[in-house]
Design an enzyme around this catalytic site. Structure first.
Site, PDB file in Angstrom:
ATOM      1  NE  ARG A 104       3.816  11.349 -13.795  1.00  0.00           N
ATOM      2  CZ  ARG A 104       3.087  12.446 -13.762  1.00  0.00           C
ATOM      3  NH1 ARG A 104       1.866  12.426 -13.307  1.00  0.00           N
ATOM      4  NH2 ARG A 104       3.582  13.575 -14.191  1.00  0.00           N
TER       5      ARG A 104
ATOM      6  CD1 TRP B 194       0.444   7.941  -4.078  1.00  0.00           C
ATOM      7  CD2 TRP B 194      -1.551   8.920  -4.002  1.00  0.00           C
ATOM      8  NE1 TRP B 194       0.380   8.690  -2.919  1.00  0.00           N
ATOM      9  CE2 TRP B 194      -0.833   9.305  -2.847  1.00  0.00           C
ATOM     10  CE3 TRP B 194      -2.849   9.418  -4.165  1.00  0.00           C
ATOM     11  CZ2 TRP B 194      -1.351  10.159  -1.876  1.00  0.00           C
ATOM     12  CZ3 TRP B 194      -3.373  10.270  -3.197  1.00  0.00           C
ATOM     13  CH2 TRP B 194      -2.616  10.634  -2.070  1.00  0.00           C
TER      14      TRP B 194
ATOM     15  CE  LYS C 133      13.452  16.499  -0.405  1.00  0.00           C
ATOM     16  NZ  LYS C 133      12.887  17.634  -1.050  1.00  0.00           N
TER      17      LYS C 133
ATOM     18  CE  LYS D 190       9.738  14.277  -9.043  1.00  0.00           C
ATOM     19  NZ  LYS D 190      10.530  14.826  -7.931  1.00  0.00           N
TER      20      LYS D 190
ATOM     21  CB  CYS E 161      -2.370   7.235 -11.068  1.00  0.00           C
ATOM     22  SG  CYS E 161      -3.343   7.212  -9.572  1.00  0.00           S
TER      23      CYS E 161
ATOM     24  CD  GLU F 167       9.604  15.099   0.407  1.00  0.00           C
ATOM     25  OE1 GLU F 167       8.750  15.341  -0.450  1.00  0.00           O
ATOM     26  OE2 GLU F 167      10.799  15.437   0.275  1.00  0.00           O
TER      27      GLU F 167
ATOM     28  CG  HIS G  85       8.968  33.083  20.336  1.00  0.00           C
ATOM     29  ND1 HIS G  85       8.577  33.979  21.307  1.00  0.00           N
ATOM     30  CD2 HIS G  85       9.908  33.717  19.596  1.00  0.00           C
ATOM     31  CE1 HIS G  85       9.230  35.118  21.136  1.00  0.00           C
ATOM     32  NE2 HIS G  85      10.056  34.980  20.105  1.00  0.00           N
TER      33      HIS G  85
ATOM     34  CD  GLU H 181      13.552  20.893   0.031  1.00  0.00           C
ATOM     35  OE1 GLU H 181      12.352  21.079   0.275  1.00  0.00           O
ATOM     36  OE2 GLU H 181      13.942  20.000  -0.747  1.00  0.00           O
TER      37      GLU H 181
ATOM     38  CG  ASN I 264      -3.447   9.005 -14.022  1.00  0.00           C
ATOM     39  OD1 ASN I 264      -3.603   7.848 -13.661  1.00  0.00           O
ATOM     40  ND2 ASN I 264      -2.355   9.429 -14.637  1.00  0.00           N
ATOM     41  N   GLY I 265      -6.822  10.944 -11.706  1.00  0.00           N
ATOM     42  CA  GLY I 265      -7.700  12.054 -11.321  1.00  0.00           C
ATOM     43  C   GLY I 265      -8.786  11.573 -10.381  1.00  0.00           C
TER      44      GLY I 265
END
Ligand code: G6P
Length: 606
Positions: A27, A73, A483, A601, A2, A486, A502, A479, A99-100
């Site tokens: 955000r 968010w 990417k 973010k 947020c 996401e 395996h 990574e 926010n929070g």
């Protein structure tokens, strides 16, 4: 998560609030809203991105030289207009953006309902507005303080009221908030990128601080004056703009040679085979005595940490373990005072789990260090010492340049602790020489952009991908897969090549391509064998290989070449084609690359 922006000054607030929201959108972007005060309050909210809010504001008179705004968010309550901030009391006199998470909001809400309060949303935030109203006795900051004394959880918040139209009351606990100091105006925000267009002078709110911001002043409950706390932001506004690129992510990928240059500038002493990290000088001796290192981080930063583990053990002679911060904080980690060092890696410096892990390690007596990009961020302030990445603002939600800069700093870190321990001068000088060449070499990977785009065209139709590698590049397989997930929402998994037999090999067929990172390193032959096994099962292979390696063409369907360097440094090259591949596949599939669904973010809630 947020974004918050607030304005009080001599200009109309609306433009500044909207500009701020646009810059904060990375955000959180599922709903947005603002309120300004003039003769009364004007509140406008919408579901969706800030562009929706802009449309809603067209031709709507939104006057007022004070206002607050928010891009959300969702945590409590679905993304919708009614759950968008600002939230208010029933009389619409007190407005809050937050926010929070207010963890005890259900209990507080029940109590308020018993007292006759009626709620208009499903959010935890609305409770704050009602609590402030309940406690209001003619002074907004006092009411905010007494409301917050009842609250458990995290918050960065800004409050305004029709009853006192000259002030914004701000507070923080576990969620960042800062005040940008201007001429005849002040701007509050959760992130510097929202204010750098207007001022470079900021005051970062401290934990549990409450302050009153007026057009001509900042007054903290702590009694500390703004003057002694002003920090200068080094970022330039251009760094937070797209600069001709279609997306921030692409711009940030192309910035990477410069980012590496900035991360190593002034820190590498090539002739002596040393690295000098100013932020660690004071604790260098303590670090030299540590017998164990714990690295913790989340997301992409965690993968940088995994590379760090290989580096520190092979070249630093320092036993190292890496753990997700979200796990570390709830374990009973064994930390030996004066013998255990702890390293948090975080782009934002605000990730809730990483911050909690830092606090836990500190409490247990570890030497707590940080590799952080955002100057003045909470983790940067909470650690005993640390290194800034100097990557500049990263706006694309999927981390690229921050990751590269984390690797660059980890290379320097390795050199520093290695030379402090057993690494010879000759090895140190060799590594330093190769580090110096990295920026130019990354540039040469970027020149293959068109080729990578073509490969993306060929493979964008597949719905599953496997990423494999060994040793230093195993974290890059993770990574690379992250990417792709996401930003394109394609299923992708990263595995150490040795684990193929395996389990994952059962997935391989002509519809499940593998991306193999296979530089000419000490485990090259082993990975080639894995690729043969994939090929024998009709699996398609894209290889990221070292320039000059022609053998790889016998087994891979497509090859992207990276320059030759020391094995330990290869991750900083191999990740670049994977970033571009993920980017182009997402663009081809029509996804919103910079604002992928459900992500934000900076994850400032658990
Ligand atoms: C979020 C971001 C990732 C980032 C992670 C850790 O998930 O979307 O890009 O890697 O948080 O963030 P940090 O700021 O601590 O590096």
């Amino acid at each position: 998560m947020c974004g918050i922006i607030g304005y009080v000054g001599s200009r109309q607030a609306k433009e500044i609030l909207i500009d701020g929201l646009t810059r904060l959108e990375y955000r959180g972007y599922d709903s947005a809203g603002l309120v300004t005060l003039n003769d009364g309050a004007v509140i406008v909210k919408t579901e969706g991105k800030v562009d929706e809010l802009k449309k809603r504001l067209e031709n709507k008179p939104v006057d007022g030289k004070i206002g607050i705004a928010h891009t959300r968010w969702a945590t409590h309550g679905e993304p919708s207009e009614r759950n968008a901030h600002p939230h208010s009391d029933e009389k619409r006199q007190i407005f809050v953006v937050h926010n929070g998470i207010i963890e005890n909001y259900k209990h507080l809400k029940d109590e308020l309902i018993k007292k006759g309060h009626k709620f208009a949303s499903d959010t935890d935030t609305e409770v704050l507005a009602h609590l402030i109203e309940e406690d209001y006795k003619g002074n907004l900051e006092q009411a905010v303080a007494s409301a917050l004394s009842l609250v458990r959880g995290t918050y960065g918040l800004a409050v305004i009221s029709c009853l006192e139209t000259d002030k914004i009351v701000v507070a923080r606990s576990g969620s960042p908030l800062l005040v940008g100091l201007g001429n005849d105006e002040n701007i509050v925000a959760s992130d510097v990128s929202a204010i750098i267009r207007y001022t470079k002078e900021v005051v970062y709110l401290e934990e549990r601080e409450i302050a009153v911001v007026k057009k001509d002043g900042f007054h903290s409950f702590s009694g500390k004056s703004a003057k002694d706390r002003v920090a200068l932001v080094e970022w330039e506004i251009e760094q937070a703009e797209k600069g001709g690129f279609p997306h921030f992510m692409l711009k940030e990928i192309f910035e990477q040679p410069k980012v590496v240059e900035d991360s190593i500038r002034g820190r590498l002493i090539e002739e002596d085979g040393l690295a000098k990290l100013g932020g660690l000088e004071e604790v260098k001796d303590r670090l030299g005595k540590c017998e164990r290192l714990i690295i913790t981080a989340c997301g992409t930063a965690y993968y940088a940490g995994l590379v760090g583990e290989y580096l520190f053990e092979e070249y630093g002679g320092l036993p190292t373990e890496v753990e997700y911060a979200s796990e570390f904080r709830y374990r009973k980690p064994i930390i030996e005072r004066d013998k255990t060092a702890f390293l948090a890696i975080s782009q934002s410096g605000e990730t809730a789990d990483t911050l909690a892990a830092v606090c836990e390690a500190k409490r247990k007596g570890a030497l707590v260090l940080g590799i952080v990009n955002v100057v003045g961020s909470t983790i940067a302030r909470e650690t005993d010492a640390g290194v800034y990445n100097h990557a500049g603002p990263e706006i694309g939600v999927a981390s690229t340049k921050a990751f590269i800069s984390q690797l660059a700093v980890l290379f320097l870190f390795t050199l520093m602790i290695g030379r402090q321990r057993e690494m010879s001068f000759v090895t140190g000088r060799k590594i330093a020489g190769h580090i110096k060449r990295l920026p130019n070499q990354i540039n040469s990977i970027l020149t293959q952009d068109e080729k990578i785009k073509e490969i993306a065209q060929k493979y964008a139709k597949y719905n599953d991908f496997l990423y494999i590698s060994r040793k230093y590049n195993f974290p890059i397989a993770l990574e690379g897969a992250l990417k792709l997930k996401e930003i394109s929402y394609i299923h992708a998994e990263g595995y150490p090549s040795g684990e193929m037999k395996h389990g994952p090999i059962a997935l391989i067929d002509e519809n499940f391509p593998t991306i193999a990172i296979i530089p000419k390193d000490s485990v090259y032959e082993k990975t080639i064998s894995n690729l043969e096994e994939i090929k024998a099962r009709k699996g398609k292979i894209i290889a990221v290989a070292t320039e000059g390696d022609e053998e790889i063409q016998n087994v891979a369907d497509d090859v992207i070449y990276i320059p030759e360097t020391l094995e330990m440094l290869t991750p900083i090259f191999s990740v670049v084609p994977l970033q571009l591949l993920a980017y182009y596949i997402a663009v081809i599939r029509g996804k919103d690359v910079d604002k992928p669904r459900n992500l934000a973010k900076s994850v400032t809630v658990e």
